[in-house]
Design an enzyme around this catalytic site. Structure first.
Site, PDB file in Angstrom:
ATOM      1  N   ASP A  97       0.792  -1.233   0.000  1.00 35.44           N
ATOM      2  CA  ASP A  97       0.000   0.000   0.000  1.00 35.44           C
ATOM      3  C   ASP A  97       0.821   1.277   0.000  1.00 35.44           C
ATOM      4  O   ASP A  97       0.345   2.334   0.403  1.00 35.44           O
ATOM      5  CB  ASP A  97      -0.885  -0.008   1.249  1.00 35.44           C
ATOM      6  CG  ASP A  97      -0.077  -0.205   2.528  1.00 35.44           C
ATOM      7  OD1 ASP A  97       1.126   0.045   2.501  1.00 35.44           O
ATOM      8  OD2 ASP A  97      -0.674  -0.604   3.553  1.00 35.44           O
ATOM      9  N   GLU A 119       0.050  -9.077  -1.088  1.00 39.50           N
ATOM     10  CA  GLU A 119      -0.641  -8.542   0.097  1.00 39.50           C
ATOM     11  C   GLU A 119      -1.886  -7.744  -0.339  1.00 39.50           C
ATOM     12  O   GLU A 119      -2.114  -6.593   0.052  1.00 39.50           O
ATOM     13  CB  GLU A 119       0.271  -7.668   0.973  1.00 39.50           C
ATOM     14  CG  GLU A 119      -0.223  -7.521   2.405  1.00 39.50           C
ATOM     15  CD  GLU A 119       0.683  -6.652   3.274  1.00 39.50           C
ATOM     16  OE1 GLU A 119       0.621  -5.427   3.175  1.00 39.50           O
ATOM     17  OE2 GLU A 119       1.453  -7.226   4.082  1.00 39.50           O
ATOM     18  N   GLU A 133      -2.339   5.067   2.679  1.00 40.99           N
ATOM     19  CA  GLU A 133      -2.220   3.643   2.339  1.00 40.99           C
ATOM     20  C   GLU A 133      -3.546   2.998   1.961  1.00 40.99           C
ATOM     21  O   GLU A 133      -3.593   2.145   1.066  1.00 40.99           O
ATOM     22  CB  GLU A 133      -1.577   2.874   3.503  1.00 40.99           C
ATOM     23  CG  GLU A 133      -0.093   3.172   3.711  1.00 40.99           C
ATOM     24  CD  GLU A 133       0.158   4.417   4.550  1.00 40.99           C
ATOM     25  OE1 GLU A 133      -0.828   5.059   4.988  1.00 40.99           O
ATOM     26  OE2 GLU A 133       1.334   4.762   4.761  1.00 40.99           O
ATOM     27  N   HIS A 213       5.198   5.680  12.842  1.00 43.51           N
ATOM     28  CA  HIS A 213       5.522   6.519  11.675  1.00 43.51           C
ATOM     29  C   HIS A 213       4.321   6.942  10.847  1.00 43.51           C
ATOM     30  O   HIS A 213       4.477   7.574   9.808  1.00 43.51           O
ATOM     31  CB  HIS A 213       6.499   5.772  10.763  1.00 43.51           C
ATOM     32  CG  HIS A 213       5.875   4.571  10.096  1.00 43.51           C
ATOM     33  ND1 HIS A 213       5.137   4.660   8.939  1.00 43.51           N
ATOM     34  CD2 HIS A 213       5.844   3.263  10.428  1.00 43.51           C
ATOM     35  CE1 HIS A 213       4.708   3.467   8.590  1.00 43.51           C
ATOM     36  NE2 HIS A 213       5.114   2.597   9.484  1.00 43.51           N
ATOM     37  N   ARG A 215       1.446   8.676   8.877  1.00 43.60           N
ATOM     38  CA  ARG A 215       1.210  10.074   8.495  1.00 43.60           C
ATOM     39  C   ARG A 215       0.003  10.685   9.219  1.00 43.60           C
ATOM     40  O   ARG A 215       0.021  11.852   9.586  1.00 43.60           O
ATOM     41  CB  ARG A 215       0.958  10.162   6.984  1.00 43.60           C
ATOM     42  CG  ARG A 215       2.210  10.372   6.193  1.00 43.60           C
ATOM     43  CD  ARG A 215       1.886  10.463   4.704  1.00 43.60           C
ATOM     44  NE  ARG A 215       2.971  11.081   3.967  1.00 43.60           N
ATOM     45  CZ  ARG A 215       4.131  10.505   3.688  1.00 43.60           C
ATOM     46  NH1 ARG A 215       4.394   9.290   4.100  1.00 43.60           N
ATOM     47  NH2 ARG A 215       5.046  11.158   2.999  1.00 43.60           N
ATOM     48  N   HIS A 245      11.959   6.099  13.461  1.00 44.62           N
ATOM     49  CA  HIS A 245      11.843   6.182  11.995  1.00 44.62           C
ATOM     50  C   HIS A 245      12.538   7.459  11.506  1.00 44.62           C
ATOM     51  O   HIS A 245      12.503   8.483  12.194  1.00 44.62           O
ATOM     52  CB  HIS A 245      10.347   6.206  11.649  1.00 44.62           C
ATOM     53  CG  HIS A 245      10.053   5.946  10.202  1.00 44.62           C
ATOM     54  ND1 HIS A 245      10.317   6.862   9.215  1.00 44.62           N
ATOM     55  CD2 HIS A 245       9.502   4.880   9.565  1.00 44.62           C
ATOM     56  CE1 HIS A 245       9.940   6.377   8.044  1.00 44.62           C
ATOM     57  NE2 HIS A 245       9.441   5.166   8.233  1.00 44.62           N
TER      58      HIS A 245
HETATM   59  C1  UD1 Z   1       6.501   5.040   3.898  1.00 48.57           C
HETATM   60  C2  UD1 Z   1       5.151   4.601   3.331  1.00 48.57           C
HETATM   61  C3  UD1 Z   1       4.330   3.897   4.404  1.00 48.57           C
HETATM   62  C4  UD1 Z   1       5.121   2.772   5.040  1.00 48.57           C
HETATM   63  C5  UD1 Z   1       6.437   3.327   5.557  1.00 48.57           C
HETATM   64  C6  UD1 Z   1       7.287   2.197   6.104  1.00 48.57           C
HETATM   65  C7  UD1 Z   1       4.013   5.957   1.635  1.00 48.57           C
HETATM   66  C8  UD1 Z   1       3.203   7.149   1.366  1.00 48.57           C
HETATM   67  N1  UD1 Z   1       4.401   5.778   2.902  1.00 48.57           N
HETATM   68  O1  UD1 Z   1       6.251   6.056   4.868  1.00 48.57           O
HETATM   69  O2  UD1 Z   1       3.159   3.350   3.815  1.00 48.57           O
HETATM   70  O3  UD1 Z   1       4.371   2.227   6.096  1.00 48.57           O
HETATM   71  O4  UD1 Z   1       7.154   3.942   4.480  1.00 48.57           O
HETATM   72  O5  UD1 Z   1       8.323   2.690   6.898  1.00 48.57           O
HETATM   73  O6  UD1 Z   1       4.308   5.200   0.753  1.00 48.57           O
HETATM   74  N2  UD1 Z   1      13.694   8.744   5.291  1.00 48.57           N
HETATM   75  C9  UD1 Z   1      15.078   8.683   5.320  1.00 48.57           C
HETATM   76  N3  UD1 Z   1      15.680   7.478   5.059  1.00 48.57           N
HETATM   77  C10 UD1 Z   1      14.995   6.338   4.801  1.00 48.57           C
HETATM   78  C11 UD1 Z   1      13.598   6.404   4.803  1.00 48.57           C
HETATM   79  C12 UD1 Z   1      12.953   7.611   5.037  1.00 48.57           C
HETATM   80  O7  UD1 Z   1      15.747   9.670   5.552  1.00 48.57           O
HETATM   81  O8  UD1 Z   1      15.612   5.284   4.570  1.00 48.57           O
HETATM   82  C13 UD1 Z   1      13.029  10.058   5.529  1.00 48.57           C
HETATM   83  C14 UD1 Z   1      13.200  11.013   4.326  1.00 48.57           C
HETATM   84  O9  UD1 Z   1      13.276  12.326   4.814  1.00 48.57           O
HETATM   85  C15 UD1 Z   1      11.886  10.808   3.567  1.00 48.57           C
HETATM   86  C16 UD1 Z   1      10.924  10.656   4.713  1.00 48.57           C
HETATM   87  O10 UD1 Z   1      11.621   9.858   5.677  1.00 48.57           O
HETATM   88  O11 UD1 Z   1      11.575  11.892   2.715  1.00 48.57           O
HETATM   89  C17 UD1 Z   1       9.588  10.063   4.382  1.00 48.57           C
HETATM   90  O12 UD1 Z   1       9.696   8.848   3.646  1.00 48.57           O
HETATM   91  P1  UD1 Z   1       8.376   8.315   2.883  1.00 48.57           P
HETATM   92  O13 UD1 Z   1       8.704   7.013   2.229  1.00 48.57           O
HETATM   93  O14 UD1 Z   1       7.809   9.364   2.015  1.00 48.57           O
HETATM   94  O15 UD1 Z   1       7.338   8.113   4.047  1.00 48.57           O
HETATM   95  P2  UD1 Z   1       7.350   7.113   5.272  1.00 48.57           P
HETATM   96  O16 UD1 Z   1       6.808   7.874   6.417  1.00 48.57           O
HETATM   97  O17 UD1 Z   1       8.685   6.488   5.381  1.00 48.57           O
HETATM   98  N1  UDP Z   2      11.589  -3.127  11.263  1.00 46.11           N
HETATM   99  C1  UDP Z   2      12.982  -3.179  11.181  1.00 46.11           C
HETATM  100  N2  UDP Z   2      13.707  -2.278  11.932  1.00 46.11           N
HETATM  101  C2  UDP Z   2      13.131  -1.350  12.729  1.00 46.11           C
HETATM  102  C3  UDP Z   2      11.703  -1.293  12.775  1.00 46.11           C
HETATM  103  C4  UDP Z   2      10.973  -2.191  12.012  1.00 46.11           C
HETATM  104  O1  UDP Z   2      13.543  -4.025  10.489  1.00 46.11           O
HETATM  105  O2  UDP Z   2      13.845  -0.573  13.384  1.00 46.11           O
HETATM  106  C5  UDP Z   2      10.793  -4.073  10.429  1.00 46.11           C
HETATM  107  C6  UDP Z   2       9.689  -4.818  11.150  1.00 46.11           C
HETATM  108  O3  UDP Z   2      10.167  -6.048  11.671  1.00 46.11           O
HETATM  109  C7  UDP Z   2       8.660  -5.022  10.054  1.00 46.11           C
HETATM  110  C8  UDP Z   2       8.834  -3.809   9.162  1.00 46.11           C
HETATM  111  O4  UDP Z   2      10.122  -3.288   9.466  1.00 46.11           O
HETATM  112  O5  UDP Z   2       8.943  -6.175   9.267  1.00 46.11           O
HETATM  113  C9  UDP Z   2       7.767  -2.794   9.433  1.00 46.11           C
HETATM  114  O6  UDP Z   2       8.091  -1.593   8.809  1.00 46.11           O
HETATM  115  P1  UDP Z   2       7.333  -0.232   9.119  1.00 46.11           P
HETATM  116  O7  UDP Z   2       6.774  -0.270  10.484  1.00 46.11           O
HETATM  117  O8  UDP Z   2       8.288   0.848   8.777  1.00 46.11           O
HETATM  118  O9  UDP Z   2       6.205  -0.189   8.002  1.00 46.11           O
HETATM  119  P2  UDP Z   2       4.714  -0.772   7.918  1.00 46.11           P
HETATM  120  O10 UDP Z   2       4.766  -2.238   8.143  1.00 46.11           O
HETATM  121  O11 UDP Z   2       3.889  -0.026   8.921  1.00 46.11           O
HETATM  122  O12 UDP Z   2       4.301  -0.421   6.529  1.00 46.11           O
END
Ligand code: UD1
Ligand code: UDP
Length: 372
Positions: A97, A119, A133, A213, A215, A245
């Site tokens: 998602d 999924e 999502e 994390h 939104r 996060h």
């Molecule tokens: C995203 C997904 C969410 C998922 C989550 C898992 C969307 C809209 N959101 O949210 O569904 O549950 O990932 O964690 O698809 N950033 C870093 N390094 C990283 C990752 C993120 O610096 O490795 C920071 C960056 O500033 C980036 C921000 O996080 O711009 C947001 O990342 P983004 O993928 O847009 O949203 P998430 O909150 O991570």
């Molecule tokens: N996870 C990880 N390191 C962390 C936190 C989570 O490897 O510090 C793993 C966790 O075991 C799970 C996945 O990341 O498999 C969940 O990711 P997240 O919560 O970012 O996204 P969501 O599942 O909500 O989309």
């Protein structure tokens, strides 16, 4: 003639859940399987790619600090088009998602490939929770030709939306395939530096593990979550470990409110193997994560979910997961009750696995063999 399969993902959870799918397709001689990462995440994605030894064929490297949904979506659509032109896949597999999932599915559809959704069929039917999502997975579902549902409930959602039964396969969730591989690997790792560090940080203490994390929780929701953690920390004798996060909307409020508390340990996002170790080491998990709601029941860990609604009702019905939202009192009471009430703790920590048997990826390959 070999068929071309393109597997696209971009964030940490997609990488964890697609790693076993990539391996299952690459084992099969009928397919040429390539991986495209959008780089929606960077460090958090690379941790997973390295743990599962995944070879990446195309890396769009799109992440920008504080990125927005609009520019990310358009960059993924254009970036995946280039990959489609170069590789011409017969089938594109996307997961779940995220923005990567929906934008890649749309790009693949525009280029004339079939789309498989891993999924598939999770729903809250609330457009704004989780945001974006819920809408992402509905849109990906409309674009998909093949739907790989983790549970019967997810299949029923798709049937009620008019998806034909022959296009759906109930496979279990590939997260269990990944979890089983991860747990097995941890058993055989000695003196892992990340795990040794966590052992030192936690000592002999009871541990509460926190992640968050979503939104829809940015702003007031996160402020309330931090207030609740402060209150819990003042009444809890153990350690609260919170791998934060990297999203700045999470980093800023969490660091500001919690960094000075003695028994709250704020650390960077952990590599999968260290995180699995920490989940296993924890007494209670407080989270808004989707994936953790699926993993924790297998590990027999009670989970309090800081969301109003969930698309993963199976573990709630089984009693291992409880929704507490972001209300300060509900979070604090939920945690303290579990700490004090042994009977409740025992009920919620019974190991139960509604999400699969570790063979989901193999079932996906078998369905594709018959239907592509
Ligand atoms: C995203 C997904 C969410 C998922 C989550 C898992 C969307 C809209 N959101 O949210 O569904 O549950 O990932 O964690 O698809 N950033 C870093 N390094 C990283 C990752 C993120 O610096 O490795 C920071 C960056 O500033 C980036 C921000 O996080 O711009 C947001 O990342 P983004 O993928 O847009 O949203 P998430 O909150 O991570
Ligand atoms: N996870 C990880 N390191 C962390 C936190 C989570 O490897 O510090 C793993 C966790 O075991 C799970 C996945 O990341 O498999 C969940 O990711 P997240 O919560 O970012 O996204 P969501 O599942 O909500 O989309």
């Amino acid at each position: 003639m070999k068929k071309n399969i393109l597997i696209v993902f971009g964030t940490r959870p997609e990488a964890i859940k697609m790693a076993p799918v990539v391996k299952a397709f690459r084992r099969h001689s009928a397919y040429t399987t390539k991986v495209c990462v959008t780089g929606q995440h960077r460090e958090m994605l690379d941790q997973v790619i390295s743990f599962f030894d995944l070879e990446v064929d195309f890396d769009l490297n799109l992440m920008k600090p504080g990125q927005n949904l609009h520019s990310l979506t358009s960059a993924i659509i254009s970036g995946v088009k280039e990959v489609m032109d170069a590789f011409m896949p017969d089938l594109v597999l996307v997961h779940g998602d995220t923005t990567t999932s929906t934008a890649a599915a749309l790009s693949a559809f525009y280029s004339g490939a079939k789309v498989g959704h891993v999924e598939a069929g999770l729903r809250t039917y609330n457009k704004y929770a989780p945001f974006p999502e819920e809408m992402n997975r509905q849109l990906t579902g409309r674009l998909a030709d093949f739907h790989f549902s983790p549970t019967e409930k997810a299949k029923i959602n798709l049937l009620s939306e008019g998806v034909s039964e022959g296009a759906i396969s109930v496979t279990g969730n590939t997260v269990i395939d990944a979890l089983m591989e991860g747990v097995e690997r941890i058993k055989n790792i000695e003196n892992h530096p990340g795990i040794e560090r966590l052992k030192q940080l936690t000592g002999d203490n009871e541990v509460i593990l926190i992640t968050g994390h979503r939104r829809e929780n940015f702003g007031q929701g996160f402020n309330d979550i931090c207030t609740a953690i402060k209150k819990i920390s003042s009444q809890f004798k153990g350690k609260i470990v919170y791998p934060v996060h990297l999203n700045p909307n999470v980093q800023d409020p969490v660091n500001k409110s919690l960094r000075d508390l003695d028994n709250v340990i704020l650390i960077e996002p952990l590599p999968y193997e260290s995180f699995l170790w920490l989940m296993n080491r924890s007494k209670i998990i407080l989270t808004d994560s989707g994936g953790i709601q699926e993993e924790a029941p297998s590990l027999g860990k009670p989970v309090l979910v800081m969301r109003e609604t969930t698309e993963r009702p199976e573990a709630v019905e089984a009693g291992t997961v409880k929704l507490v939202g972001t209300d300060v009192d509900k979070i604090v009471t939920g945690v303290l009750e579990l700490l004090k009430n042994n009977e409740l703790y025992h009920q919620m920590s019974t190991s139960y696995n509604p999400y699969g048997d570790g063979k989901a990826s193999q079932r996906i390959v078998e369905f594709v063999e018959k239907n592509l």
